[in-house]
Design a protein around this motif. Structure first.
Motif, PDB file in Angstrom:
ATOM      1  N   ALA A   1     -14.902  61.884  91.485  1.00 26.77           N
ATOM      2  CA  ALA A   1     -15.286  61.586  90.108  1.00 26.77           C
ATOM      3  C   ALA A   1     -16.799  61.657  89.923  1.00 26.77           C
ATOM      4  O   ALA A   1     -17.288  62.172  88.918  1.00 26.77           O
ATOM      5  N   LEU A   2     -17.557  61.160  90.900  1.00 23.51           N
ATOM      6  CA  LEU A   2     -19.016  61.207  90.796  1.00 23.51           C
ATOM      7  C   LEU A   2     -19.533  62.638  90.796  1.00 23.51           C
ATOM      8  O   LEU A   2     -20.467  62.975  90.062  1.00 23.51           O
ATOM      9  N   LEU A   3     -18.936  63.496  91.616  1.00 25.03           N
ATOM     10  CA  LEU A   3     -19.324  64.905  91.597  1.00 25.03           C
ATOM     11  C   LEU A   3     -19.058  65.518  90.221  1.00 25.03           C
ATOM     12  O   LEU A   3     -19.874  66.290  89.699  1.00 25.03           O
ATOM     13  N   CYS A   4     -17.933  65.148  89.631  1.00 27.51           N
ATOM     14  CA  CYS A   4     -17.590  65.675  88.298  1.00 27.51           C
ATOM     15  C   CYS A   4     -18.590  65.210  87.249  1.00 27.51           C
ATOM     16  O   CYS A   4     -19.024  65.993  86.406  1.00 27.51           O
ATOM     17  N   VAL A   5     -18.942  63.922  87.297  1.00 26.44           N
ATOM     18  CA  VAL A   5     -19.906  63.392  86.336  1.00 26.44           C
ATOM     19  C   VAL A   5     -21.242  64.108  86.475  1.00 26.44           C
ATOM     20  O   VAL A   5     -21.846  64.549  85.500  1.00 26.44           O
ATOM     21  N   GLY A   6     -21.720  64.236  87.724  1.00 25.16           N
ATOM     22  CA  GLY A   6     -22.991  64.910  87.947  1.00 25.16           C
ATOM     23  C   GLY A   6     -22.972  66.359  87.501  1.00 25.16           C
ATOM     24  O   GLY A   6     -23.923  66.850  86.882  1.00 25.16           O
ATOM     25  N   ALA A   7     -21.878  67.052  87.787  1.00 30.23           N
ATOM     26  CA  ALA A   7     -21.772  68.457  87.422  1.00 30.23           C
ATOM     27  C   ALA A   7     -21.611  68.660  85.922  1.00 30.23           C
ATOM     28  O   ALA A   7     -21.851  69.764  85.418  1.00 30.23           O
ATOM     29  N   SER A   8     -21.211  67.619  85.205  1.00 28.64           N
ATOM     30  CA  SER A   8     -20.976  67.735  83.763  1.00 28.64           C
ATOM     31  C   SER A   8     -22.225  67.435  82.940  1.00 28.64           C
ATOM     32  O   SER A   8     -22.245  67.691  81.733  1.00 28.64           O
ATOM     33  N   LEU A   9     -23.248  66.870  83.571  1.00 30.71           N
ATOM     34  CA  LEU A   9     -24.437  66.488  82.824  1.00 30.71           C
ATOM     35  C   LEU A   9     -25.229  67.722  82.389  1.00 30.71           C
ATOM     36  O   LEU A   9     -25.441  68.645  83.156  1.00 30.71           O
ATOM     37  N   ASP A  10     -25.645  67.711  81.132  1.00 36.26           N
ATOM     38  CA  ASP A  10     -26.365  68.845  80.554  1.00 36.26           C
ATOM     39  C   ASP A  10     -27.439  68.303  79.629  1.00 36.26           C
ATOM     40  O   ASP A  10     -27.141  67.852  78.521  1.00 36.26           O
ATOM     41  N   ILE A  11     -28.691  68.312  80.079  1.00 36.45           N
ATOM     42  CA  ILE A  11     -29.775  67.699  79.321  1.00 36.45           C
ATOM     43  C   ILE A  11     -30.595  68.763  78.615  1.00 36.45           C
ATOM     44  O   ILE A  11     -31.101  69.698  79.234  1.00 36.45           O
ATOM     45  N   ASP A  12     -30.726  68.620  77.300  1.00 36.39           N
ATOM     46  CA  ASP A  12     -31.543  69.501  76.475  1.00 36.39           C
ATOM     47  C   ASP A  12     -32.749  68.698  76.003  1.00 36.39           C
ATOM     48  O   ASP A  12     -32.602  67.670  75.349  1.00 36.39           O
ATOM     49  N   ARG A  13     -33.959  69.170  76.341  1.00 36.13           N
ATOM     50  CA  ARG A  13     -35.168  68.426  75.992  1.00 36.13           C
ATOM     51  C   ARG A  13     -35.255  68.141  74.487  1.00 36.13           C
ATOM     52  O   ARG A  13     -35.760  67.107  74.053  1.00 36.13           O
ATOM     53  N   SER A  14     -34.759  69.079  73.685  1.00 43.45           N
ATOM     54  CA  SER A  14     -34.847  68.902  72.237  1.00 43.45           C
ATOM     55  C   SER A  14     -33.972  67.757  71.738  1.00 43.45           C
ATOM     56  O   SER A  14     -34.138  67.281  70.614  1.00 43.45           O
ATOM     57  N   SER A  15     -33.018  67.326  72.568  1.00 43.73           N
ATOM     58  CA  SER A  15     -32.114  66.264  72.144  1.00 43.73           C
ATOM     59  C   SER A  15     -32.661  64.873  72.469  1.00 43.73           C
ATOM     60  O   SER A  15     -32.044  63.874  72.111  1.00 43.73           O
ATOM     61  N   ILE A  16     -33.821  64.800  73.122  1.00 46.70           N
ATOM     62  CA  ILE A  16     -34.344  63.516  73.572  1.00 46.70           C
ATOM     63  C   ILE A  16     -34.845  62.687  72.390  1.00 46.70           C
ATOM     64  O   ILE A  16     -35.673  63.123  71.594  1.00 46.70           O
ATOM     65  N   ASP A  17     -34.302  61.492  72.260  1.00 43.84           N
ATOM     66  CA  ASP A  17     -34.721  60.491  71.274  1.00 43.84           C
ATOM     67  C   ASP A  17     -34.819  59.190  72.054  1.00 43.84           C
ATOM     68  O   ASP A  17     -33.855  58.447  72.174  1.00 43.84           O
ATOM     69  N   ALA A  18     -36.020  58.948  72.603  1.00 43.02           N
ATOM     70  CA  ALA A  18     -36.200  57.869  73.572  1.00 43.02           C
ATOM     71  C   ALA A  18     -35.792  56.512  73.019  1.00 43.02           C
ATOM     72  O   ALA A  18     -35.124  55.722  73.700  1.00 43.02           O
ATOM     73  N   ALA A  19     -36.160  56.207  71.780  1.00 45.18           N
ATOM     74  CA  ALA A  19     -35.871  54.897  71.217  1.00 45.18           C
ATOM     75  C   ALA A  19     -34.370  54.672  71.055  1.00 45.18           C
ATOM     76  O   ALA A  19     -33.844  53.614  71.400  1.00 45.18           O
ATOM     77  N   THR A  20     -33.664  55.681  70.532  1.00 45.47           N
ATOM     78  CA  THR A  20     -32.227  55.535  70.324  1.00 45.47           C
ATOM     79  C   THR A  20     -31.491  55.463  71.650  1.00 45.47           C
ATOM     80  O   THR A  20     -30.564  54.661  71.818  1.00 45.47           O
ATOM     81  N   THR A  21     -31.878  56.311  72.597  1.00 42.32           N
ATOM     82  CA  THR A  21     -31.243  56.287  73.909  1.00 42.32           C
ATOM     83  C   THR A  21     -31.477  54.952  74.601  1.00 42.32           C
ATOM     84  O   THR A  21     -30.562  54.396  75.228  1.00 42.32           O
ATOM     85  N   ALA A  22     -32.672  54.408  74.484  1.00 44.47           N
ATOM     86  CA  ALA A  22     -32.964  53.100  75.080  1.00 44.47           C
ATOM     87  C   ALA A  22     -32.076  52.017  74.467  1.00 44.47           C
ATOM     88  O   ALA A  22     -31.594  51.119  75.171  1.00 44.47           O
ATOM     89  N   ALA A  23     -31.825  52.118  73.162  1.00 49.62           N
ATOM     90  CA  ALA A  23     -30.957  51.140  72.500  1.00 49.62           C
ATOM     91  C   ALA A  23     -29.514  51.280  72.976  1.00 49.62           C
ATOM     92  O   ALA A  23     -28.810  50.283  73.168  1.00 49.62           O
TER      93      ALA A  23
END
Length: 302
Positions: A201-223
């Motif tokens: 399951a951990l391998l699946c979670v790691g392989a599924s992560l897809d980070i787009d810099r344009s999607s970063i909203d630090a305040a909302t993500t922190a909340a």
């Protein structure tokens, strides 16, 4: 130190999944196959061996049921207040659902099974079933209503009825409640298969992560992180302390509800008008943050 070792190993496998995806070892097809192995084979095996020798009456008490519902809806209410001012409905809806929708199956139950005794694991399996039947319809309602999406709660409930995790949970509890036995070789074999649930399951979670810099909203993500891995387990601690449940129920509930945001929220966001890139980022950050918060929770309850 044993807890630290387990959580460090969890982080290593998680990052390893992202790494092997980045270098092409796990492409979309292989990741899907690995995901199917975890979802349709390893996790159901773990749930079955955790419940087949126990009756439902011994595991599901009114206090457990009421406490779980109170924590899920309470956290959802807090998230609604915290995120309601977001300008984008697509991002607002995702932030709300990712603040309470827990990764119970892929991370919670396997981690509990690897850390605590069989009694705690059996109750954690029931927590998985009750909360899944609650959070999935709630997530569909929130995403659909805020984004005017076309999915229906009825359709999602129909899918839940054939969910292998819930079907296996029901089968195990039925056999346990009726006092039916399972041959020892079968139980041993299923136990071996179930031990694969966490690493796969951990391998699946790691392989599924897809980070787009344009999607970063630090305040909302922190909340989102604060609601999911701090507020929700803290509320669970308060609720189940007030209900004075037994130790195994307390441990299973607090640890399971302290897990990060479920990867499935990315799928729901993609299908129901949410912001999928933002959803993917939140899955990644809550999962990494939970390494520290789960260490604190497991140390405190253990």
């Amino acid at each position: 130190m044993e807890v630290v070792g387990r959580l460090v190993a969890l982080l290593v496998v998680l990052v390893g999944g992202a790494g092997v995806r980045a270098i092409g070892v796990l492409d979309d097809r292989r990741t899907a196959l690995l995901n199917d192995l975890a979802y349709y084979v390893a996790l159901p095996a773990l749930i079955f061996v955790s419940t087949f020798d126990r009756s439902i009456a011994a595991l599901l008490s009114p206090a457990l049921l009421g406490g779980l519902l109170l924590v899920v809806f309470g956290t959802a209410g807090v998230a609604w207040v915290v995120h309601w001012h977001r300008d984008s409905s697509a991002r607002r809806s995702v932030a709300i659902v990712q603040s309470y929708h827990s990764n119970l199956g892929y991370l919670g139950l396997p981690l509990v099974a690897a850390t605590f005794d069989p009694t705690v694991t059996a109750i954690a399996s029931v927590v998985l079933g009750v909360v899944s039947l609650t959070q999935v319809p709630l997530t569909v309602v929130i995403l659909s209503s805020l984004n005017a999406a076309g999915a229906t709660v009825t359709g999602e409930l129909r899918r839940l009825a054939t969910n292998p995790v819930l079907v296996t949970l029901l089968a195990g509890l039925t056999i346990g409640s009726l006092g039916l036995g399972v041959p020892s070789p079968v139980a041993v074999g299923l136990d071996a298969v179930g031990s694969l649930a966490l690493p796969v399951a951990l391998l699946c979670v790691g392989a599924s992560l897809d980070i787009d810099r344009s999607s970063i909203d630090a305040a909302t993500t922190a909340a989102v992180v604060a609601c999911k891995v701090v507020v929700m387990p803290a509320l669970a601690w308060l609720v189940f302390s007030a209900l004075a449940v037994d130790t195994a129920t307390f441990i299973a509930s607090v640890v399971m509800l302290g897990t990060p945001t479920a990867v499935s929220t990315f799928v729901f966001a993609s299908e129901l008008g949410g912001d999928p890139e933002f959803a993917s980022l939140n899955v990644f950050v809550t999962t990494l943050s939970s390494i520290a918060t789960l260490f604190v929770l497991i140390t405190l309850v253990g």
